[in-house]
Design a protein around this motif. Structure first.
Motif, PDB file in Angstrom:
ATOM      1  N   GLU A 148      44.847  30.539  35.345  1.00 25.03           N
ATOM      2  CA  GLU A 148      44.034  30.691  36.551  1.00 25.03           C
ATOM      3  C   GLU A 148      44.813  30.417  37.831  1.00 25.03           C
ATOM      4  O   GLU A 148      44.375  30.783  38.921  1.00 25.03           O
ATOM      5  N   SER A 149      45.992  29.784  37.710  1.00 25.84           N
ATOM      6  CA  SER A 149      46.741  29.365  38.891  1.00 25.84           C
ATOM      7  C   SER A 149      47.925  30.277  39.205  1.00 25.84           C
ATOM      8  O   SER A 149      48.800  29.900  39.976  1.00 25.84           O
ATOM      9  N   LEU A 168      49.366  40.068  46.901  1.00 23.60           N
ATOM     10  CA  LEU A 168      48.196  39.264  47.271  1.00 23.60           C
ATOM     11  C   LEU A 168      47.005  40.195  47.462  1.00 23.60           C
ATOM     12  O   LEU A 168      47.071  41.154  48.233  1.00 23.60           O
ATOM     13  N   LEU A 169      45.912  39.931  46.779  1.00 26.19           N
ATOM     14  CA  LEU A 169      44.742  40.795  46.799  1.00 26.19           C
ATOM     15  C   LEU A 169      43.511  40.052  47.308  1.00 26.19           C
ATOM     16  O   LEU A 169      43.362  38.854  47.071  1.00 26.19           O
ATOM     17  N   LYS A 170      42.666  40.794  48.015  1.00 29.87           N
ATOM     18  CA  LYS A 170      41.374  40.285  48.463  1.00 29.87           C
ATOM     19  C   LYS A 170      40.284  41.198  47.903  1.00 29.87           C
ATOM     20  O   LYS A 170      39.790  42.082  48.604  1.00 29.87           O
ATOM     21  N   ASN A 207      33.685  31.264  44.641  1.00 27.08           N
ATOM     22  CA  ASN A 207      34.828  30.637  45.296  1.00 27.08           C
ATOM     23  C   ASN A 207      35.901  31.688  45.585  1.00 27.08           C
ATOM     24  O   ASN A 207      36.432  32.320  44.676  1.00 27.08           O
ATOM     25  N   LYS A 208      36.242  31.885  46.866  1.00 24.01           N
ATOM     26  CA  LYS A 208      37.239  32.890  47.236  1.00 24.01           C
ATOM     27  C   LYS A 208      38.600  32.614  46.608  1.00 24.01           C
ATOM     28  O   LYS A 208      39.345  33.543  46.281  1.00 24.01           O
ATOM     29  N   LEU A 209      38.947  31.343  46.444  1.00 27.03           N
ATOM     30  CA  LEU A 209      40.242  31.009  45.852  1.00 27.03           C
ATOM     31  C   LEU A 209      40.331  31.548  44.430  1.00 27.03           C
ATOM     32  O   LEU A 209      41.332  32.168  44.044  1.00 27.03           O
ATOM     33  N   LEU A 240      43.075  34.323  43.360  1.00 28.47           N
ATOM     34  CA  LEU A 240      44.183  33.739  42.616  1.00 28.47           C
ATOM     35  C   LEU A 240      44.010  34.057  41.132  1.00 28.47           C
ATOM     36  O   LEU A 240      42.900  34.244  40.657  1.00 28.47           O
ATOM     37  N   GLY A 241      45.113  34.102  40.400  1.00 27.40           N
ATOM     38  CA  GLY A 241      45.018  34.247  38.952  1.00 27.40           C
ATOM     39  C   GLY A 241      45.180  35.655  38.416  1.00 27.40           C
ATOM     40  O   GLY A 241      45.134  35.864  37.202  1.00 27.40           O
TER      41      GLY A 241
END
Length: 347
Positions: free
Chosen positions: A78-79, A105-107, A147-149, A153-154
């Motif tokens: 997950e990290s 990096l993705l949003k 949670n956006k993080l 992430l992951g």
């Protein structure tokens, strides 16, 4: 991957275990055209103090080698953050000369609506067959989904990218946080990347993407859920959005797979065709239909043969590399065969 000169280059990761140790790194090897011995392993990527894991590669239309892999920040999938490196000089012995590198990096759009609806539906339909572990993972996903993080992430690769006739690059990614998949998309040759819509199912990860003649994309995925079947999903818009994830008839014991569209239009899938265990590795040839023609690369009472990567070479031969775990130790294995071999009788 196969180079223009006919050499093969392969990548994998090794170490003491990414969940407990930080000595895990990405390595590579070459098989020169016309030779039968692979080179000694050489280092491809290593962030000291962090595990570097699942690799994927491509050679683009500018003859550049791309390496994709995740760095694990806290010994949990997950990290992870997914990296890329690009080399224009990768024909010489040893480590390629990397000219570029960066992070993908993705949003993604908000994953919560689709994921929560799916979790609610499957919990009701499949609760009698869901283990305590899976029920706990579903509850954890519900708590994390807003949670956006955790949404950003992951994401990590396993199967090679797919390049569409339009030039669009699809890098299949997945997350163990929610056991779903996504595509990192680039429309400018890899300079920038953005997220597709999610491929939301119950444990569908590590997609391999194939394209039909009519432009429809089909993703075949490992099943981390309770159904033990290869998961399938389709896209009608070059990977931007994806339809429902469904279970195919192909058995899957929670193991990785890979596929390739051959130059004659046939599709080929390499996977573990069992409910349990990875001691049998099958190759099936079809066009996304019945997958009726099957031969075994490995079919034994013991051992594990898994996480295949498959390509077709310039001479038409199919090349497969996979983890080869036997009583004598752990290694990687490369096999090459013609498509006609799949239809021959025998073991």
């Amino acid at each position: 991957m196969e180079t223009a000169a006919g050499d093969l280059i392969v990548s994998w990761y090794r170490g003491s275990g990414e969940r407990t140790a930080d000595d895990v790194a990405v390595y590579g090897s070459r098989l020169r055209a016309g030779e039968s011995e692979w080179s000694d392993a050489f280092l491809m990527a290593d962030y000291p103090g962090f595990p570097d894991c699942n690799t994927a590669m491509m050679i683009d239309d500018r003859e550049q080698l791309w390496l994709f892999w995740p760095t694990i920040l806290a010994n949990s999938w997950e990290s992870c953050l997914t990296n890329y490196r690009v080399s224009r000089n990768f024909q010489e012995d040893g480590t390629p000369s990397w000219e570029e590198q960066g992070l993908i990096l993705l949003k993604p759009d908000d994953l919560a609506p689709a994921t929560l609806k799916l979790l609610a539906d499957v919990t009701v339909k499949l609760k009698p067959v869901l283990s305590e572990r899976l029920l706990a993972e579903i509850e954890e996903a519900r708590e994390r989904i807003h949670n956006k993080l955790y949404q950003r992430l992951g994401w990590q690769p396993r199967c090679k990218p797919t390049v569409l006739p339009s030039g669009r690059i699809l890098l299949p990614l997945y997350t163990d946080t929610f056991s779903i998949s996504i595509m990192a998309i680039s429309d400018d040759g890899g300079r920038t990347w953005y997220a597709s819509g999610p491929l939301v199912g119950l444990g569908n990860i590590q997609p391999a993407v194939l394209r039909r003649d009519d432009g429809v994309l089909v993703a075949y995925m490992r099943d981390n859920g309770p159904l033990n079947r290869v998961a399938v999903c389709e896209s009608q818009d070059e990977g931007l959005t994806w339809g429902p994830v469904v279970a195919s008839d192909l058995l899957n014991p929670g193991s990785g797979l890979d596929g390739v569209r051959l130059r004659n239009g046939h599709w080929l899938l390499v996977y573990n065709d069992q409910l349990n265990g990875r001691n049998r590795l099958a190759v099936s040839e079809d066009e996304g239909g019945s997958w009726s023609a099957t031969r075994y690369l490995e079919n034994h009472e013991s051992g594990s043969y898994h996480y295949p990567a498959v390509i077709q070479g310039q001479d038409g031969r199919v090349h497969v590399v996979y983890s080869y775990f036997v009583e004598g130790g752990k290694s990687m294995k490369h096999v090459a065969f013609s498509e006609s071999w799949i239809h021959q009788t025998g073991k």
